[in-house]
Design a protein around this motif. Structure first.
Motif, PDB file in Angstrom:
ATOM      1  N   LYS A  97     139.995  19.609 100.005  1.00 43.29           N
ATOM      2  CA  LYS A  97     141.382  19.310  99.690  1.00 43.29           C
ATOM      3  C   LYS A  97     141.425  18.470  98.415  1.00 43.29           C
ATOM      4  N   LYS A  98     140.571  17.455  98.376  1.00 37.36           N
ATOM      5  CA  LYS A  98     140.574  16.552  97.224  1.00 37.36           C
ATOM      6  C   LYS A  98     140.020  17.226  95.966  1.00 37.36           C
ATOM      7  N   SER A  99     139.143  18.186  96.160  1.00 38.49           N
ATOM      8  CA  SER A  99     138.505  18.830  95.006  1.00 38.49           C
ATOM      9  C   SER A  99     139.467  19.732  94.255  1.00 38.49           C
ATOM     10  N   GLU A 100     140.531  20.152  94.940  1.00 43.49           N
ATOM     11  CA  GLU A 100     141.511  21.066  94.342  1.00 43.49           C
ATOM     12  C   GLU A 100     140.885  22.361  93.837  1.00 43.49           C
ATOM     13  N   LEU A 101     139.812  22.777  94.484  1.00 43.24           N
ATOM     14  CA  LEU A 101     139.231  24.081  94.154  1.00 43.24           C
ATOM     15  C   LEU A 101     140.146  25.178  94.683  1.00 43.24           C
ATOM     16  N   ASP A 102     140.059  26.356  94.074  1.00 42.24           N
ATOM     17  CA  ASP A 102     140.756  27.518  94.618  1.00 42.24           C
ATOM     18  C   ASP A 102     140.008  27.935  95.884  1.00 42.24           C
ATOM     19  N   LEU A 103     140.644  27.750  97.028  1.00 45.44           N
ATOM     20  CA  LEU A 103     139.939  27.985  98.295  1.00 45.44           C
ATOM     21  C   LEU A 103     139.555  29.454  98.489  1.00 45.44           C
ATOM     22  N   ASP A 104     140.214  30.346  97.768  1.00 47.85           N
ATOM     23  CA  ASP A 104     139.826  31.753  97.840  1.00 47.85           C
ATOM     24  C   ASP A 104     138.462  31.994  97.194  1.00 47.85           C
ATOM     25  N   LYS A 105     138.014  31.041  96.412  1.00 43.69           N
ATOM     26  CA  LYS A 105     136.719  31.200  95.742  1.00 43.69           C
ATOM     27  C   LYS A 105     135.629  30.369  96.415  1.00 43.69           C
ATOM     28  N   VAL A 106     135.937  29.856  97.593  1.00 43.09           N
ATOM     29  CA  VAL A 106     134.944  29.070  98.323  1.00 43.09           C
ATOM     30  C   VAL A 106     134.328  29.968  99.393  1.00 43.09           C
ATOM     31  N   ALA A 107     133.005  30.002  99.469  1.00 35.36           N
ATOM     32  CA  ALA A 107     132.343  30.779 100.524  1.00 35.36           C
ATOM     33  C   ALA A 107     131.407  29.856 101.290  1.00 35.36           C
ATOM     34  N   VAL A 108     131.400  30.006 102.607  1.00 41.50           N
ATOM     35  CA  VAL A 108     130.545  29.171 103.444  1.00 41.50           C
ATOM     36  C   VAL A 108     129.517  30.058 104.134  1.00 41.50           C
ATOM     37  N   VAL A 109     128.266  29.654 104.047  1.00 37.62           N
ATOM     38  CA  VAL A 109     127.192  30.423 104.666  1.00 37.62           C
ATOM     39  C   VAL A 109     126.454  29.526 105.651  1.00 37.62           C
ATOM     40  N   SER A 110     126.282  30.001 106.879  1.00 38.94           N
ATOM     41  CA  SER A 110     125.527  29.249 107.875  1.00 38.94           C
ATOM     42  C   SER A 110     124.390  30.109 108.404  1.00 38.94           C
ATOM     43  N   GLY A 111     123.392  29.422 108.935  1.00 39.23           N
ATOM     44  CA  GLY A 111     122.348  30.125 109.670  1.00 39.23           C
ATOM     45  C   GLY A 111     122.704  30.110 111.144  1.00 39.23           C
ATOM     46  N   ILE A 112     121.704  29.936 111.985  1.00 36.31           N
ATOM     47  CA  ILE A 112     121.940  29.967 113.430  1.00 36.31           C
ATOM     48  C   ILE A 112     121.655  28.585 114.021  1.00 36.31           C
ATOM     49  N   GLY A 113     122.463  28.191 114.984  1.00 30.54           N
ATOM     50  CA  GLY A 113     122.325  26.900 115.639  1.00 30.54           C
ATOM     51  C   GLY A 113     123.701  26.385 115.983  1.00 30.54           C
ATOM     52  N   CYS A 114     123.763  25.219 116.591  1.00 30.43           N
ATOM     53  CA  CYS A 114     125.089  24.642 116.869  1.00 30.43           C
ATOM     54  C   CYS A 114     125.825  24.462 115.556  1.00 30.43           C
ATOM     55  N   THR A 115     125.165  23.859 114.587  1.00 28.57           N
ATOM     56  CA  THR A 115     125.797  23.647 113.294  1.00 28.57           C
ATOM     57  C   THR A 115     126.081  24.984 112.613  1.00 28.57           C
ATOM     58  N   GLY A 116     125.224  25.944 112.859  1.00 26.63           N
ATOM     59  CA  GLY A 116     125.388  27.262 112.262  1.00 26.63           C
ATOM     60  C   GLY A 116     126.711  27.917 112.630  1.00 26.63           C
ATOM     61  N   ARG A 117     127.340  27.410 113.689  1.00 30.38           N
ATOM     62  CA  ARG A 117     128.624  27.983 114.071  1.00 30.38           C
ATOM     63  C   ARG A 117     129.754  27.588 113.126  1.00 30.38           C
ATOM     64  N   VAL A 118     129.496  26.663 112.235  1.00 28.61           N
ATOM     65  CA  VAL A 118     130.550  26.209 111.319  1.00 28.61           C
ATOM     66  C   VAL A 118     131.171  27.391 110.576  1.00 28.61           C
ATOM     67  N   ALA A 119     130.331  28.297 110.088  1.00 26.29           N
ATOM     68  CA  ALA A 119     130.855  29.428 109.312  1.00 26.29           C
ATOM     69  C   ALA A 119     131.923  30.203 110.085  1.00 26.29           C
ATOM     70  N   GLY A 120     131.797  30.206 111.394  1.00 24.90           N
ATOM     71  CA  GLY A 120     132.758  30.957 112.197  1.00 24.90           C
ATOM     72  C   GLY A 120     134.098  30.257 112.362  1.00 24.90           C
ATOM     73  N   TYR A 121     134.144  28.987 112.066  1.00 24.37           N
ATOM     74  CA  TYR A 121     135.390  28.227 112.269  1.00 24.37           C
ATOM     75  C   TYR A 121     136.164  27.963 110.994  1.00 24.37           C
ATOM     76  N   VAL A 122     135.479  27.976 109.859  1.00 25.72           N
ATOM     77  CA  VAL A 122     136.183  27.645 108.618  1.00 25.72           C
ATOM     78  C   VAL A 122     136.891  28.873 108.053  1.00 25.72           C
ATOM     79  N   LYS A 123     138.093  28.622 107.505  1.00 21.96           N
ATOM     80  CA  LYS A 123     138.924  29.735 107.030  1.00 21.96           C
ATOM     81  C   LYS A 123     138.652  30.028 105.553  1.00 21.96           C
ATOM     82  N   PHE A 124     137.438  30.423 105.270  1.00 20.92           N
ATOM     83  CA  PHE A 124     137.073  30.881 103.929  1.00 20.92           C
ATOM     84  C   PHE A 124     136.312  32.181 104.123  1.00 20.92           C
ATOM     85  N   ASP A 125     135.905  32.804 103.032  1.00 23.72           N
ATOM     86  CA  ASP A 125     134.958  33.894 103.196  1.00 23.72           C
ATOM     87  C   ASP A 125     133.723  33.237 103.791  1.00 23.72           C
ATOM     88  N   SER A 126     133.369  33.640 105.006  1.00 25.18           N
ATOM     89  CA  SER A 126     132.335  32.869 105.708  1.00 25.18           C
ATOM     90  C   SER A 126     131.333  33.789 106.399  1.00 25.18           C
TER      91      SER A 126
END
Ligand SMILES: Cc1ncc(C[n+]2csc(CCOP(=O)(O)OP(=O)(O)O)c2C)c(N)n1
Ligand code: SF4
Ligand code: SF4
Ligand code: SF4
Ligand SMILES: [Mg+2]
Lengths: 289, 388, 92
Positions: free
Chosen positions: A44-73
């Motif tokens: 939010k503070k970075s003021e990046l174009d959120l359409d150009k943000v991509a999140v990549v996760s592997g596998i694990g509890c933390t790896g589930r982050v990609a499934g929750y964030v509303k970006f190309d993930s």
């Protein structure tokens, strides 16, 4: 009277999360959710174009982050978030690519990719949630487990030396390295913000309580206890020599921003070098005209 | 399906004297591949070398990754970043790629992998030929799935089939393998690269509809879902977990059933559009020699000798090996005395022919473990045995 | 020269709690600098005790509860009449 139901007001996280997938799978008192909020706040503070943000996760509890964030993930395979991110970033250099995954994923099985991405100064941001264990599979010993900690596959205590992550990635060439606990909310946010603004390989380690496995096995109390404990044990030492920031079981946690420097990225290096050697005939890649 | 002409930047039009490995690189460049991630391995390395030499003049990325796991995963990422992508490898590297070939299948990601086969298992025979990864190509990753595999028999076909591989990968959103071998890979022959406007390229199945309606895994009429790329504002999610049309993980038996059937059906039900066979004198044949890749070329000599000896022998060269030409084999099985299947392994495709022949015609395998191509005499012997 | 101190009143917030999403970890209660919240006795559908607001007027709109909640279950909006107040710096 305050309104206790959100009804008419929009949850500020709605712009960043797939609300249709919340509640998430994380245990009550797990720290991962807080790190996600810090990440959203940084965006939010970075003021990046959120359409150009991509999140990549592997596998694990933390790896589930990609499934929750509303970006190309992208929820990939265990350990492979970094090479996936490498491909994604190089294929479409205008993306801001963030790897968000666990310690076991990024440093254990994916360690080879981590060191090579740092070496190449690949222009990605890596947020590594370190909960000192392989949580999703039931609390097994990890490459980050402190000596003496009890893990489900180190039932008599861990006797292996753990990685010191800031030291590891710094020596491999990372241009931004920071470590915080998940309770350093504003500082985590600021570090992510700084990393997003940078070009180059950024690595942010966030020490996060795993309440269900690591805390319970080691009798460290509930999420709240551990959250506070990590915070209280931490000492801010910006610019600390990363050789000195290794973690002992329940010992002092040196946190802070350790590295922040500039260096040409993989793509910068490729373009500059090939241009120099091949001259006019070289077709530059990923540079805006 | 949108067909276009090849981008002339990548097309080295003219007559060349190339080995199969180089021809694969040229095929990729002609097909519009602008992202190559790989790791050196004999006998495939020359493809990576050629690509790294050529790409600076075309505009694109060559990156030598830290291993083959990184290579295949970077391809998947790059494909979702909007590029056409390829890599090349051989047995040990192909083994390392298997888990993420599964990821590519699950995420329905177009990509091309050339496997220049050598003798296995393990490090095996790095510098000598083999065809023993044919089953691995089909079944190497865990779970039920389908892929496409092609088998070139010459440097010219290395070029042609690499382009075809890209077109199939884009059409069906699936990994496509060019299963060549050390012999073809290192064989130098004349390769004609046509002008760019004579090369037909199939574009990715880009989604065109309204943004909020996009579902990354909703099958279209041809069963293949539309694709988008990262950065275009769709905010899509994709995962290696069992998922629904939205790409969201749903972990139950019902969605598993839908998801796996979808992956399998989009290839099986389109098999007739994919399979390419080259048949010769098959109509009145008593024996049919089924072969692929380099072995087909050796079989030609054996077939000539057999015909001279008055045996009615037909040939079927499989240009597409996977999906397998089940129907055609079944059809022929009812009409002939036997199949002869020479291959440089201990009977991988032969076993598949046997399955499809379903006891109606015996299958005589002519097999060895690799390191050399067949002696035509051995194939001839088998043909003679077949008509006895 | 006249100096006006009138703008330095602390901000005030309206707290919004999605009780059903809460998992009762107590983070918000523990770290609220003004003890605005406490865990209630009531259960939500999943069997957790969500927080409730006990001192609404004390809330200084620091949004710490919002930032720390691992469930995205609580957030705070600025009370309209206070919109001219100074930025609060009390978040960790
Ligand atoms: C190739 C492979 N090996 C093993 C696993 C099983 N596995 C799933 S998650 C995980 C550990 C995750 O640990 P970490 O990355 O630290 O994430 P956490 O759950 O602690 O957040 C393992 C070993 C797997 N999915 N894939
Ligand atoms: S197992 Fe540990 S890391 Fe995983 S969700 Fe539960 S508390 Fe968090
Ligand atoms: S905004 Fe601050 S003061 Fe208000 S309830 Fe939340 S934590 Fe307490
Ligand atoms: S921090 Fe969130 S989940 Fe935890 S008690 Fe408060 S509202 Fe509930
Ligand atoms: Mg972990």
């Amino acid at each position: 009277m305050s309104r206790e139901e959100l009804a008419e007001e929009k949850n500020p996280m709605e712009d960043f999360l797939r609300m249709d997938r919340i509640p998430h799978i994380w245990c009550p008192g797990c720290g991962i959710g807080t790190v996600v909020t810090s990440f959203a706040d940084a965006l939010k503070k970075s003021e990046l174009d959120l359409d150009k943000v991509a999140v990549v996760s592997g596998i694990g509890c933390t790896g589930r982050v990609a499934g929750y964030v509303k970006f190309d993930s992208f929820h990939t395979t265990h350990g492979r978030a970094i090479p996936f991110a490498t491909g994604l970033k190089l294929a479409n250099p205008e993306l801001k690519v963030v790897v968000f995954s666990g310690d076991g994923d990024i440093v254990g099985i994916g360690g080879n990719h981590l060191i090579h991405a740092a070496r190449r100064n690949m222009d990605i941001v890596v947020i590594c949630v370190n909960n000192f264990n392989y949580a999703m599979t039931g609390g097994q010993v990890a490459a980050t487990s402190p000596m003496g900690a009890n893990l489900s596959t180190a039932p008599y205590g861990n006797f292996e030396y753990p990685f010191n992550l800031p030291y590891l990635v710094e020596t491999c060439g990372a241009t931004y390295v920071a470590r915080w606990t998940s309770l350093h909310i504003r500082r985590v946010t600021k570090s992510i913000q700084e990393a997003l603004a940078k070009r180059g390989f950024s690595f942010i380690e966030v020490i996060t309580p795993c309440v269900t496995l690591y805390a319970r096995r080691n009798r460290l109390g509930d999420g709240l206890n551990l959250l506070k404990y990590y915070y209280d044990q931490s000492e801010i030492q910006h610019g600390a020599d990363t050789r000195t920031v290794g973690i002992d079981y329940q010992g002092k946690l040196i946190v802070g921003k350790f590295v922040d420097k500039e260096k040409p990225t993989f793509l910068d290096g490729m373009n500059t070098h090939l241009q120099k050697v091949l001259g006019e005939k070289y077709v530059p890649y990923g540079v805006k005209p | 399906m949108r067909k276009v002409k090849a981008d002339p930047k990548g097309v080295l039009t003219g007559a060349h004297y190339l080995d199969g490995d180089f021809a694969i690189a040229e095929g990729g460049l002609a097909a519009g591949c602008r992202f190559f991630a790989g790791y050196p391995i004999t006998p495939s390395t020359e493809t990576a070398e050629r690509f790294s030499e050529r790409i600076p003049f075309v505009g694109g990325i060559f990156i030598q990754m830290e291993d083959e796991i990184a290579s295949i995963t970077a391809l998947i990422g790059a494909s979702w970043g909007g590029q056409k992508v390829m890599t090349v490898t051989s047995g040990p590297g192909f083994s390392l790629m298997q888990e993420n070939i599964g990821l590519a299948v699950m995420m329905e990601t177009p990509l091309v992998i050339a496997n220049v086969q050598r003798g296995g298992p393990s490090t095996g025979l790095p510098t000598l030929t083999g065809q023993s990864d044919m089953m691995q190509a089909k079944f190497g990753s865990h779970g039920d799935y389908e892929i496409i595999a092609l088998s070139p028999d010459s440097p010219q076909e290395c070029f042609d089939l690499t382009i075809k591989a890209f077109n199939l990968a884009e059409t069906f959103r699936v990994p496509v393998f060019v299963m060549t071998d050390e012999c073809v890979g290192h064989m130098h022959e004349k390769v004609i690269i046509p002008p760019a406007d004579e090369i037909e390229i199939i574009e990715r199945k880009w989604y065109q509809g309204p943004k909020d309606k996009y579902l990354p895994y909703k099958p279209d009429k041809d069963l293949v879902p539309f694709m988008v790329k990262a950065g275009d504002g769709y905010r899509f999610h994709t995962t290696g977990l069992t998922h629904d049309e939205r790409g969201y993980p749903v972990l139950n038996a019902e969605v598993q059933d839908w998801c796996v059937h979808h992956l399998v059906d989009k290839i099986r039900k389109n098999a007739h559009k994919i399979i390419e066979l080259q048949e010769d004198q098959i109509d009145n044949a008593e024996v049919v020699v089924v072969s692929y890749g380099i072995t087909s070329r050796v079989a030609i000599r054996a077939v000539q000798l057999a015909r001279k000896a008055g045996i009615k022998v037909g040939t079927m060269r499989m240009i597409t090996v996977w999906p397998f030409p089940e129907k055609r084999i079944k059809e022929l099985a009812g009409k002939i005395k036997a199949f002869v299947v020479p291959e440089i392994n201990l009977g991988q495709i032969g076993r598949e022919v046997e399955r499809c022949a379903f006891g109606q015609a015996p299958v005589i395998g002519v097999t060895h473990c690799g390191g050399w191509v067949h002696d035509p005499e051995d194939i001839l012997k088998a043909i003679k045995e077949a008509v006895r | 020269m006249t100096i006006r101190f009138g703008n330095l009143r602390p901000k005030k917030g309206n707290i919004h709690i999605n009780k059903e999403r809460c998992k009762g970890c107590g983070f918000c209660v523990e770290f609220c600098p003004r003890d605005v919240l406490e865990l209630s006795e009531e259960f939500n559908k999943k069997g957790y005790h969500p927080p409730r607001v006990v001192k609404a007027d004390e809330c200084i709109y620091c949004q710490l509860c919002e930032a720390i909640c691992p469930e995205f279950a609580i957030f705070v909006t600025l009370k309209k009449e206070e919109e001219k107040g100074e930025e609060s710096e009390s978040r960790p």
